[in-house]
Scaffold this motif. Sequence first.
Motif, PDB file in Angstrom:
ATOM      1  N   PRO A 129      53.063  34.543  35.645  1.00  0.00           N
ATOM      2  CA  PRO A 129      52.356  35.232  34.555  1.00  0.00           C
ATOM      3  C   PRO A 129      50.908  35.533  34.951  1.00  0.00           C
ATOM      4  CG  PRO A 129      53.183  33.060  33.841  1.00  0.00           C
ATOM      5  CD  PRO A 129      53.430  33.162  35.302  1.00  0.00           C
ATOM      6  N   TYR A 130      50.458  36.726  34.645  1.00  0.00           N
ATOM      7  CA  TYR A 130      49.066  37.090  34.905  1.00  0.00           C
ATOM      8  C   TYR A 130      48.402  37.455  33.585  1.00  0.00           C
ATOM      9  CZ  TYR A 130      50.466  37.342  39.786  1.00  0.00           C
ATOM     10  OH  TYR A 130      50.936  37.022  41.027  1.00  0.00           O
ATOM     11  N   ALA A 131      47.119  37.199  33.496  1.00  0.00           N
ATOM     12  CA  ALA A 131      46.386  37.592  32.289  1.00  0.00           C
ATOM     13  C   ALA A 131      46.270  39.117  32.257  1.00  0.00           C
ATOM     14  CB  ALA A 131      45.002  36.957  32.298  1.00  0.00           C
ATOM     15  N   GLU A 132      45.991  39.627  31.078  1.00  0.00           N
ATOM     16  CA  GLU A 132      45.763  41.058  30.881  1.00  0.00           C
ATOM     17  C   GLU A 132      44.712  41.553  31.885  1.00  0.00           C
ATOM     18  OE1 GLU A 132      47.134  42.837  28.159  1.00  0.00           O
ATOM     19  OE2 GLU A 132      46.136  44.686  28.836  1.00  0.00           O
ATOM     20  N   GLY A 133      45.097  42.512  32.727  1.00  0.00           N
ATOM     21  CA  GLY A 133      44.119  43.095  33.649  1.00  0.00           C
ATOM     22  C   GLY A 133      43.878  42.286  34.914  1.00  0.00           C
ATOM     23  N   GLU A 134      44.520  41.111  35.024  1.00  0.00           N
ATOM     24  CA  GLU A 134      44.307  40.284  36.220  1.00  0.00           C
ATOM     25  C   GLU A 134      45.096  40.864  37.397  1.00  0.00           C
ATOM     26  OE1 GLU A 134      45.544  36.212  35.644  1.00  0.00           O
ATOM     27  OE2 GLU A 134      45.373  35.717  37.766  1.00  0.00           O
ATOM     28  N   PRO A 135      44.457  41.082  38.524  1.00  0.00           N
ATOM     29  CA  PRO A 135      45.201  41.594  39.667  1.00  0.00           C
ATOM     30  C   PRO A 135      46.174  40.530  40.179  1.00  0.00           C
ATOM     31  CG  PRO A 135      42.951  41.043  40.312  1.00  0.00           C
ATOM     32  CD  PRO A 135      43.035  40.845  38.837  1.00  0.00           C
ATOM     33  N   PRO A 136      47.380  40.907  40.590  1.00  0.00           N
ATOM     34  CA  PRO A 136      48.346  39.908  41.036  1.00  0.00           C
ATOM     35  C   PRO A 136      47.980  39.335  42.411  1.00  0.00           C
ATOM     36  CG  PRO A 136      49.226  42.100  41.375  1.00  0.00           C
ATOM     37  CD  PRO A 136      47.905  42.287  40.684  1.00  0.00           C
ATOM     38  N   LEU A 139      37.303  20.739  49.789  1.00  0.00           N
ATOM     39  CA  LEU A 139      36.280  21.584  49.181  1.00  0.00           C
ATOM     40  C   LEU A 139      36.246  22.962  49.834  1.00  0.00           C
ATOM     41  CD1 LEU A 139      33.228  19.092  49.144  1.00  0.00           C
ATOM     42  CD2 LEU A 139      35.170  19.213  47.579  1.00  0.00           C
ATOM     43  N   TYR A 140      36.059  23.970  49.009  1.00  0.00           N
ATOM     44  CA  TYR A 140      35.885  25.335  49.488  1.00  0.00           C
ATOM     45  C   TYR A 140      34.503  25.795  49.059  1.00  0.00           C
ATOM     46  CZ  TYR A 140      40.911  25.406  50.335  1.00  0.00           C
ATOM     47  OH  TYR A 140      42.177  25.128  50.796  1.00  0.00           O
ATOM     48  N   VAL A 141      33.580  25.843  50.013  1.00  0.00           N
ATOM     49  CA  VAL A 141      32.217  26.232  49.673  1.00  0.00           C
ATOM     50  C   VAL A 141      32.127  27.755  49.804  1.00  0.00           C
ATOM     51  CG1 VAL A 141      29.772  25.813  50.109  1.00  0.00           C
ATOM     52  CG2 VAL A 141      31.456  24.021  50.616  1.00  0.00           C
ATOM     53  N   ILE A 142      32.411  28.423  48.710  1.00  0.00           N
ATOM     54  CA  ILE A 142      32.506  29.890  48.717  1.00  0.00           C
ATOM     55  C   ILE A 142      31.787  30.446  47.491  1.00  0.00           C
ATOM     56  CG2 ILE A 142      34.072  31.840  49.090  1.00  0.00           C
ATOM     57  CD1 ILE A 142      36.383  29.964  49.421  1.00  0.00           C
ATOM     58  N   SER A 143      31.234  31.620  47.659  1.00  0.00           N
ATOM     59  CA  SER A 143      30.500  32.282  46.580  1.00  0.00           C
ATOM     60  C   SER A 143      31.311  32.392  45.280  1.00  0.00           C
ATOM     61  CB  SER A 143      30.109  33.679  47.075  1.00  0.00           C
ATOM     62  OG  SER A 143      30.153  34.608  46.043  1.00  0.00           O
ATOM     63  N   THR A 144      30.587  32.377  44.175  1.00  0.00           N
ATOM     64  CA  THR A 144      31.217  32.538  42.862  1.00  0.00           C
ATOM     65  C   THR A 144      32.007  33.844  42.780  1.00  0.00           C
ATOM     66  OG1 THR A 144      29.451  31.271  41.833  1.00  0.00           O
ATOM     67  CG2 THR A 144      30.725  32.675  40.373  1.00  0.00           C
ATOM     68  N   ASP A 145      31.616  34.843  43.580  1.00  0.00           N
ATOM     69  CA  ASP A 145      32.354  36.112  43.606  1.00  0.00           C
ATOM     70  C   ASP A 145      33.846  35.902  43.878  1.00  0.00           C
ATOM     71  OD1 ASP A 145      29.889  37.173  43.388  1.00  0.00           O
ATOM     72  OD2 ASP A 145      29.773  37.954  45.442  1.00  0.00           O
ATOM     73  N   GLN A 146      34.180  34.801  44.538  1.00  0.00           N
ATOM     74  CA  GLN A 146      35.591  34.594  44.885  1.00  0.00           C
ATOM     75  C   GLN A 146      36.283  33.586  43.970  1.00  0.00           C
ATOM     76  OE1 GLN A 146      36.547  34.260  49.074  1.00  0.00           O
ATOM     77  NE2 GLN A 146      34.845  35.592  49.647  1.00  0.00           N
ATOM     78  N   SER A 147      35.729  33.412  42.762  1.00  0.00           N
ATOM     79  CA  SER A 147      36.328  32.447  41.829  1.00  0.00           C
ATOM     80  C   SER A 147      37.768  32.798  41.511  1.00  0.00           C
ATOM     81  CB  SER A 147      35.554  32.406  40.518  1.00  0.00           C
ATOM     82  OG  SER A 147      34.309  31.840  40.747  1.00  0.00           O
ATOM     83  N   LEU A 148      38.027  34.077  41.265  1.00  0.00           N
ATOM     84  CA  LEU A 148      39.389  34.468  40.907  1.00  0.00           C
ATOM     85  C   LEU A 148      40.343  34.156  42.064  1.00  0.00           C
ATOM     86  CD1 LEU A 148      41.392  35.800  38.959  1.00  0.00           C
ATOM     87  CD2 LEU A 148      40.858  37.984  40.078  1.00  0.00           C
ATOM     88  N   HIS A 149      39.917  34.508  43.263  1.00  0.00           N
ATOM     89  CA  HIS A 149      40.743  34.224  44.444  1.00  0.00           C
ATOM     90  C   HIS A 149      41.108  32.737  44.495  1.00  0.00           C
ATOM     91  CE1 HIS A 149      42.116  33.967  48.586  1.00  0.00           C
ATOM     92  NE2 HIS A 149      41.176  33.082  48.832  1.00  0.00           N
ATOM     93  N   CYS A 150      40.096  31.867  44.332  1.00  0.00           N
ATOM     94  CA  CYS A 150      40.361  30.427  44.424  1.00  0.00           C
ATOM     95  C   CYS A 150      41.263  29.980  43.289  1.00  0.00           C
ATOM     96  CB  CYS A 150      39.057  29.639  44.385  1.00  0.00           C
ATOM     97  SG  CYS A 150      38.101  29.851  45.894  1.00  0.00           S
ATOM     98  N   ARG A 151      40.922  30.386  42.077  1.00  0.00           N
ATOM     99  CA  ARG A 151      41.730  29.966  40.931  1.00  0.00           C
ATOM    100  C   ARG A 151      43.186  30.364  41.182  1.00  0.00           C
ATOM    101  NH1 ARG A 151      40.740  32.895  36.374  1.00  0.00           N
ATOM    102  NH2 ARG A 151      38.572  33.082  37.022  1.00  0.00           N
ATOM    103  N   GLN A 152      43.371  31.581  41.671  1.00  0.00           N
ATOM    104  CA  GLN A 152      44.745  32.069  41.869  1.00  0.00           C
ATOM    105  C   GLN A 152      45.480  31.283  42.950  1.00  0.00           C
ATOM    106  OE1 GLN A 152      44.341  36.370  42.414  1.00  0.00           O
ATOM    107  NE2 GLN A 152      45.098  36.657  40.322  1.00  0.00           N
TER     108      GLN A 152
END
Length: 571
Positions: free
Chosen positions: A289-296, A329-342
């Motif tokens: 399941p993906y949220a509305e508008g979330e890229p797969p 730990l993944y020390v990565i920019s907040t820009d990649q939050s979606l990537h990590c969460r996914q």
Amino acid sequence: MSEPIYARYRSAFAQALAKALNSPVEEVEPQVKPAEAAHGDLTFATFHLAKAQRKAPPAIASALASSVSVPGLEIVPAGPYVNARFALTPFTAEVIDAARAEGRSYGSAESGRGKTVVIDYSSPNIAKPIAYHHIRSTVIGHSLANLYRSQGYRVEGINYLGDWGKQFGLVAAGFEEYGDPSRKGDLAHLVEVYIKANDRAEREPAFDDRARDFFRRMEAGEAVALSFWREVRESSVRELEKIYARLGVRFEHYQGESLYQGKTEAVIEEIARTVGVKQSQGALIVDMPYAEGEPPVLLKKADGSTLYATRDLAAAIDRHQRFGFDRSLYVISTDQSLHCRQFFGVLERMGKEWADRLVHVNFGRVHGMSTRKGKIELLNDVLDEARNRALEKVKENILAGRIHTADPEGLAEQIGVGAIVFGDLKNRRITDYTFDWEDVLSMEGHSGPYLQYAHARACSILEKGRPPAGYEAGRLTLPEEQALVRTVARFPIAVREAVEQDEPSVVARHLLDVAAAFSRWYTLGNQDRSKRVLVEEDDSLRGARLALTDAVRATLASGLSLLGVATPEEM
Ligand code: ARG
């Protein structure tokens, strides 16, 4: 490496209170708070007891205060509070002795013994410019590696190079057009080529196809393509290592994305079996399941090539097999939050019970960085400029007789690089900040050079007078001395908190408090000779003050090393 003294008194106080109240210590301990300086060191509020005891809080407090006693604590009621103050001795002596005995490793502990933490940090995309923003992942990750190690963890630091992907196709296609064959090993040249190729690919689809095709050949294992890739990768790593050497960074592993080409098929199969996969617009995606508008989550492009997410999934599984980590730990920019969460989420759905040990240690952006050279801010150029600016200051100070050094260039490198590192780490990692050359290099402000100066100052005082083996801690009665002792006492707690929150800024800020308290104290002597550290005609007082200075030196040296900042002894 004893339990921090501060924490030990706190739990002794909590235990005594718990006994008097006949309550479990786990309930009381969290209620013991640091006190406002005027009221002592620790405080316990009694409001919540009023109902059960049917007594007014001040009555409860005064009854408690008279029934509780802890060696080394002066316990008094104040209205509804029970306050405790550390006795001048033994507290002062214990703190100073602990810091001096542990020296540069003051603040270390055993809580991580037997545990493993994996830290993925720096991880630049090679053959693309190493821009300034990579500094954040590098310095935060490096400091976390030091901090975890200080608490007894086994640390596996991984530089997960972006060494696989279409950018190599761009560099290869670009090299045929714009490259100088004699400069294949020159990263700056490769970056120029990459930038031209990237521009051209955006304008010219046929050129873009050439780049794509080159990457396809790499994935197919074609020898010519792979040998170009290997050469570029090796020279990039050699260049990177020069930068890492300047920062004092050493990785346990260089294991980039390329390690996982060829290993993604098995992972995709496992995902298909456990979570499910499906085709979407020609690509293969995770069926969840993906949220509305979330890229797969994309596993494979239409042309069959694998993606960033596919490789991160394979890498996480591989790391768990190899290291059996307690935290990763993944020390990565907040820009990649979606990537990590996914990708964390996919692992969880795959039934990996360790998925909750993965942590995205995210960080915000740096604004306003520009060098005299302009345009793209390459990390090495920023460090060079920091060194050059520091050298100007060092030279001025040498002329003015304020700095003595046999090696101005070496000192300028330590100050310049330290300024950049500290200038980053003093900010809470999730916040964006604006870079300012004056700020980071200032000798007075909240800066690396200011802390290095405080440390060098302590060293120079200790050059002039050596602390005696025995000293009388009870002589350190000035309020400024007691305030300083307390900042030294709290340092190990700051280190522990920094680890708990994956937040080096906790240590950075605490060091600023130590340095400020130190400077308030040693400058007292400018007005009043009897308050000098090197006070004359009172050997026992001078001895005690030198011992405190030595404890401050250990605290600053330990803290700066944990942050990855050099500690010159002369400045
Ligand atoms: N190479 C990536 C970039 O520069 C960062 C990689 C971070 N680590 C990871 N496991 N994804 O954006």
